[in-house]
Design a protein around this motif. Structure first.
Motif, PDB file in Angstrom:
ATOM      1  N   ARG A 191     -15.195  29.453  14.503  1.00 26.72           N
ATOM      2  CA  ARG A 191     -15.448  28.214  13.759  1.00 26.72           C
ATOM      3  C   ARG A 191     -16.839  27.653  13.993  1.00 26.72           C
ATOM      4  O   ARG A 191     -17.280  26.774  13.256  1.00 26.72           O
ATOM      5  CB  ARG A 191     -14.372  27.190  14.108  1.00 26.72           C
ATOM      6  CG  ARG A 191     -12.995  27.612  13.554  1.00 26.72           C
ATOM      7  CD  ARG A 191     -11.980  26.527  13.664  1.00 26.72           C
ATOM      8  NE  ARG A 191     -12.429  25.307  12.979  1.00 26.72           N
ATOM      9  CZ  ARG A 191     -11.625  24.328  12.635  1.00 26.72           C
ATOM     10  NH1 ARG A 191     -10.332  24.413  12.890  1.00 26.72           N
ATOM     11  NH2 ARG A 191     -12.084  23.252  12.051  1.00 26.72           N
ATOM     12  N   LYS A 192     -17.545  28.162  14.988  1.00 30.02           N
ATOM     13  CA  LYS A 192     -18.940  27.753  15.161  1.00 30.02           C
ATOM     14  C   LYS A 192     -19.810  28.320  14.042  1.00 30.02           C
ATOM     15  O   LYS A 192     -20.864  27.772  13.728  1.00 30.02           O
ATOM     16  CB  LYS A 192     -19.471  28.253  16.517  1.00 30.02           C
ATOM     17  CG  LYS A 192     -18.912  27.501  17.720  1.00 30.02           C
ATOM     18  CD  LYS A 192     -19.442  28.110  19.016  1.00 30.02           C
ATOM     19  CE  LYS A 192     -18.806  27.450  20.232  1.00 30.02           C
ATOM     20  NZ  LYS A 192     -19.213  28.115  21.502  1.00 30.02           N
TER      21      LYS A 192
ATOM     22  N   THR B  32      -8.646  27.737   9.854  1.00 31.97           N
ATOM     23  CA  THR B  32      -8.305  26.402  10.365  1.00 31.97           C
ATOM     24  C   THR B  32      -7.230  26.451  11.456  1.00 31.97           C
ATOM     25  O   THR B  32      -7.189  25.570  12.314  1.00 31.97           O
ATOM     26  CB  THR B  32      -7.844  25.466   9.224  1.00 31.97           C
ATOM     27  OG1 THR B  32      -6.847  26.127   8.446  1.00 31.97           O
ATOM     28  CG2 THR B  32      -9.003  25.090   8.322  1.00 31.97           C
ATOM     29  N   THR B  33      -6.389  27.494  11.442  1.00 28.49           N
ATOM     30  CA  THR B  33      -5.278  27.529  12.409  1.00 28.49           C
ATOM     31  C   THR B  33      -5.360  28.691  13.394  1.00 28.49           C
ATOM     32  O   THR B  33      -4.722  28.648  14.449  1.00 28.49           O
ATOM     33  CB  THR B  33      -3.922  27.647  11.687  1.00 28.49           C
ATOM     34  OG1 THR B  33      -3.820  28.951  11.077  1.00 28.49           O
ATOM     35  CG2 THR B  33      -3.758  26.566  10.633  1.00 28.49           C
ATOM     36  N   GLY B  34      -6.088  29.741  13.050  1.00 26.86           N
ATOM     37  CA  GLY B  34      -6.127  30.929  13.902  1.00 26.86           C
ATOM     38  C   GLY B  34      -5.009  31.909  13.622  1.00 26.86           C
ATOM     39  O   GLY B  34      -4.940  32.977  14.215  1.00 26.86           O
TER      40      GLY B  34
ATOM     41  N   PRO C 210      -6.996  30.964  21.092  1.00 23.70           N
ATOM     42  CA  PRO C 210      -7.716  29.728  20.747  1.00 23.70           C
ATOM     43  C   PRO C 210      -9.216  29.801  21.032  1.00 23.70           C
ATOM     44  O   PRO C 210     -10.027  29.291  20.255  1.00 23.70           O
ATOM     45  CB  PRO C 210      -7.052  28.663  21.632  1.00 23.70           C
ATOM     46  CG  PRO C 210      -5.707  29.221  21.964  1.00 23.70           C
ATOM     47  CD  PRO C 210      -5.847  30.702  21.975  1.00 23.70           C
ATOM     48  N   GLU C 211      -9.602  30.474  22.132  1.00 20.29           N
ATOM     49  CA  GLU C 211     -11.032  30.544  22.450  1.00 20.29           C
ATOM     50  C   GLU C 211     -11.788  31.392  21.429  1.00 20.29           C
ATOM     51  O   GLU C 211     -12.951  31.126  21.104  1.00 20.29           O
ATOM     52  CB  GLU C 211     -11.263  31.093  23.871  1.00 20.29           C
ATOM     53  CG  GLU C 211     -10.723  32.486  24.153  1.00 20.29           C
ATOM     54  CD  GLU C 211      -9.255  32.511  24.578  1.00 20.29           C
ATOM     55  OE1 GLU C 211      -8.814  33.549  25.113  1.00 20.29           O
ATOM     56  OE2 GLU C 211      -8.546  31.491  24.380  1.00 20.29           O
TER      57      GLU C 211
ATOM     58  N   LEU D  27     -10.882  31.634  18.205  1.00 22.76           N
ATOM     59  CA  LEU D  27     -10.967  30.785  17.013  1.00 22.76           C
ATOM     60  C   LEU D  27     -12.120  29.784  17.149  1.00 22.76           C
ATOM     61  O   LEU D  27     -12.847  29.526  16.178  1.00 22.76           O
ATOM     62  CB  LEU D  27      -9.643  30.037  16.780  1.00 22.76           C
ATOM     63  CG  LEU D  27      -9.629  29.092  15.559  1.00 22.76           C
ATOM     64  CD1 LEU D  27      -9.857  29.863  14.264  1.00 22.76           C
ATOM     65  CD2 LEU D  27      -8.310  28.323  15.494  1.00 22.76           C
ATOM     66  N   ARG D  28     -12.304  29.238  18.343  1.00 21.51           N
ATOM     67  CA  ARG D  28     -13.405  28.283  18.555  1.00 21.51           C
ATOM     68  C   ARG D  28     -14.756  28.943  18.268  1.00 21.51           C
ATOM     69  O   ARG D  28     -15.634  28.344  17.634  1.00 21.51           O
ATOM     70  CB  ARG D  28     -13.382  27.744  19.988  1.00 21.51           C
ATOM     71  CG  ARG D  28     -12.431  26.574  20.180  1.00 21.51           C
ATOM     72  CD  ARG D  28     -12.690  25.836  21.478  1.00 21.51           C
ATOM     73  NE  ARG D  28     -12.475  26.672  22.659  1.00 21.51           N
ATOM     74  CZ  ARG D  28     -11.281  26.838  23.232  1.00 21.51           C
ATOM     75  NH1 ARG D  28     -10.201  26.237  22.742  1.00 21.51           N
ATOM     76  NH2 ARG D  28     -11.158  27.607  24.305  1.00 21.51           N
ATOM     77  N   GLU D  29     -14.916  30.182  18.725  1.00 17.96           N
ATOM     78  CA  GLU D  29     -16.175  30.898  18.475  1.00 17.96           C
ATOM     79  C   GLU D  29     -16.369  31.166  16.977  1.00 17.96           C
ATOM     80  O   GLU D  29     -17.466  31.012  16.445  1.00 17.96           O
ATOM     81  CB  GLU D  29     -16.200  32.218  19.255  1.00 17.96           C
ATOM     82  CG  GLU D  29     -16.324  32.061  20.758  1.00 17.96           C
ATOM     83  CD  GLU D  29     -17.545  31.240  21.158  1.00 17.96           C
ATOM     84  OE1 GLU D  29     -18.663  31.586  20.723  1.00 17.96           O
ATOM     85  OE2 GLU D  29     -17.379  30.236  21.881  1.00 17.96           O
TER      86      GLU D  29
END
Length: 494
Positions: free
Chosen positions: A368-369, A303-305, A361-362, A364-366
């Motif tokens: 979380r997909k 959730t936070t990375g 952050p980028e 973490l976005r991947e």
């Protein structure tokens, strides 16, 4: 042919046989292959295939230096009459969802799926080393790996096994499963500390070059691992994700190509990582849901990375998930970071030095997909055991209950079936289950088993019930610094 190298460097290139025999890379990294995902597995004709047929298809891709004949032999030996269900990992309805039972093997835990085949895979690695070298398996367990590894390696030719478990931090049934293990080549020892202490010490033992040289010189012994840090422990778990999909096809729940969600209780991240491997191999996995207990370090990371092991350690009623250092996360980060060993080295150095790391952050976005997450506290785990029984007439153990809770919190999509991985028999944790169901829990664990069986109408696995009168063979206990010496003493007896 696929080659394997460390998550932290690509200098060394090994075959899968060499990677399985070695267990962990010299730099402390875990073995990965850059060819993962290049070959996809055709899912069009999965329906109607046996578990063994699916295993051959999947393992032929993941362990491609084993011959078809070798893999067939390993699979036939690993998935035979020692399983109480011929489907090995049957998928059953659970209300409007599904549950995949991973506990029908000889030790009643999901670790059997991999640890029944790992000794067979390892036995076929020694032809390159025809010098009489023996393998000593050294592993730390948070509860289930230990017994499953002991059962798999007991009296296996050319091997010995030493299992460390955290003193007083596994269930009584789990402890008895280990300390009563038969076999001339097995050793079991409690450790004063928690699982993370034991696992970190085992990793240091593998990294100790002086120890390795002594064991080789004096005993002709090489150390290897049965934890999911060993790629031979991890890849057999990929098979049951394909088996689940095949069963849903067979039950006409889905059509070929339809997506499926999997909800996975996990502490060390190996079980859910196998689902990620399945997705990379072409299985239509929409989401992998990571379910944690109160030691929710994975929830916080996803959730936070930020992965931060500097936090309170809780002893919970789901002891196999009481982990703050999730080793297999390293493999997922390697693949998600576009296979960048330098980034992994930086992150693991930060974890080692500061007890924490943070991913960009980028990245973490991947992540979380693919990966969703949730966690359950002690009260919620108990409530879910009762809820599952009351609503579905199905008994679950406290680890599965973590996943069941998280699944209940997710918005359901009628187009996407959800499969909950049930990781252990409730009879391994009879006192907790009885408390949750309002049954008598004052007697011994075995009296609790009898009560649970009477009230639920479910059979007690005989290998658990028989523990009451089994002879305890191992009572050793050491401090963490004494683990090295204990391993040397065990090697001396090989």
């Amino acid at each position: 042919m696929s080659t394997f190298h460390s998550t932290r460097s690509s200098n060394e290139e090994l075959t899968s046989k060499q990677a399985i025999r070695k267990g962990i890379a010299d730099d402390g990294g875990l073995f990965v292959t850059d060819s993962l995902g290049e070959t996809k597995i055709d899912i069009a004709d999965l329906a109607g295939k046996t578990y063994q047929q699916i295993a051959l298809r999947v393992l032929s891709v993941l362990l491609d230096d084993y011959s078809e004949e070798e893999l067939k032999q390993c699979i036939d030996e690993a998935y035979g009459s020692q399983w109480s269900d011929e489907r090995i990992t049957p998928v059953k309805p659970l209300g409007s969802d599904f549950v995949m039972e991973l506990f029908n093997g000889p030790t009643c835990a999901f670790k059997d799926v991999a640890l029944q085949i790992l000794p067979r895979l390892m036995a076929r690695t020694n032809e390159e080393d025809g010098d009489g070298e023996k393998i000593m398996i050294v592993t730390a367990t948070s509860g289930d790996t230990g017994k499953a590894a002991l059962a798999g390696f007991a009296d296996a030719p050319g091997t010995g096994i030493t299992v460390f478990y955290p003193q007083g931090r596994v269930s009584r049934v789990q402890e008895l499963q280990m300390t009563t293990q038969k076999g001339s080549n097995v050793h079991v020892c409690a450790v004063e500390g928690n699982f993370d202490d034991a696992q970190s010490a085992v990793k240091e033992i593998f990294a100790d070059k002086d120890l390795a040289e002594r064991l080789q010189r004096e005993h002709k012994v090489r150390l290897s691992s049965a934890n999911s840090i060993n790629v031979g422990r991890l890849v057999p778990q990929v098979v049951y994700y394909f088996s689940a999909y095949a069963q849903l096809l067979e039950q006409q729940v889905i059509n070929v190509g339809d997506p499926v969600d999997f909800v996975v209780p996990t502490g060390n991240f190996g079980d859910v990582l196998a689902g990620y491997y399945a997705k990379m191999l072409g299985l239509p996995v929409r989401q992998l849901v990571v379910a944690s207990d109160k030691n929710n370090v994975l929830f916080d990371f996803l959730t936070t990375g930020t992965y931060n092991r500097q936090r309170p350690f809780y002893e919970t009623i789901s002891p196999s998930m009481d982990i703050l250092i999730s080793s297999n996360l390293e493999r997922m980060l390697y693949y998600m970071s576009e296979r960048d060993p330098r980034m992994i080295t930086y992150l693991m150095n930060d974890l080692n030095e500061w007890g924490a790391y943070e991913v960009p952050p980028e990245l973490l976005r991947e992540i979380r997909k693919v990966f969703a997450t949730g966690w359950a506290d002690e009260d919620q785990v108990r409530e879910m055991i009762a809820d599952c029984w009351n609503n579905n007439h199905y008994v679950i153990d406290p680890h599965t209950a973590c996943g069941y809770f998280v699944m209940q919190q997710m918005p359901a999509d009628p187009q996407v079936p959800r499969v909950l991985l049930s990781t252990a028999s409730p009879y391994k944790f009879p006192r907790v289950v009885n408390e949750a169901l309002g049954l008598d829990s004052d007697g011994t664990d075995f009296e609790c088993m009898d009560e649970l069986s009477r009230k639920s109408g479910t059979p007690i696995p005989p290998m658990l019930r028989d523990l009451e009168n089994a002879e305890v063979r191992f009572r050793d206990c050491v401090e963490v610094p004494g683990m090295n010496q204990y391993v040397e003493e065990c090697a001396d007896k090989l």
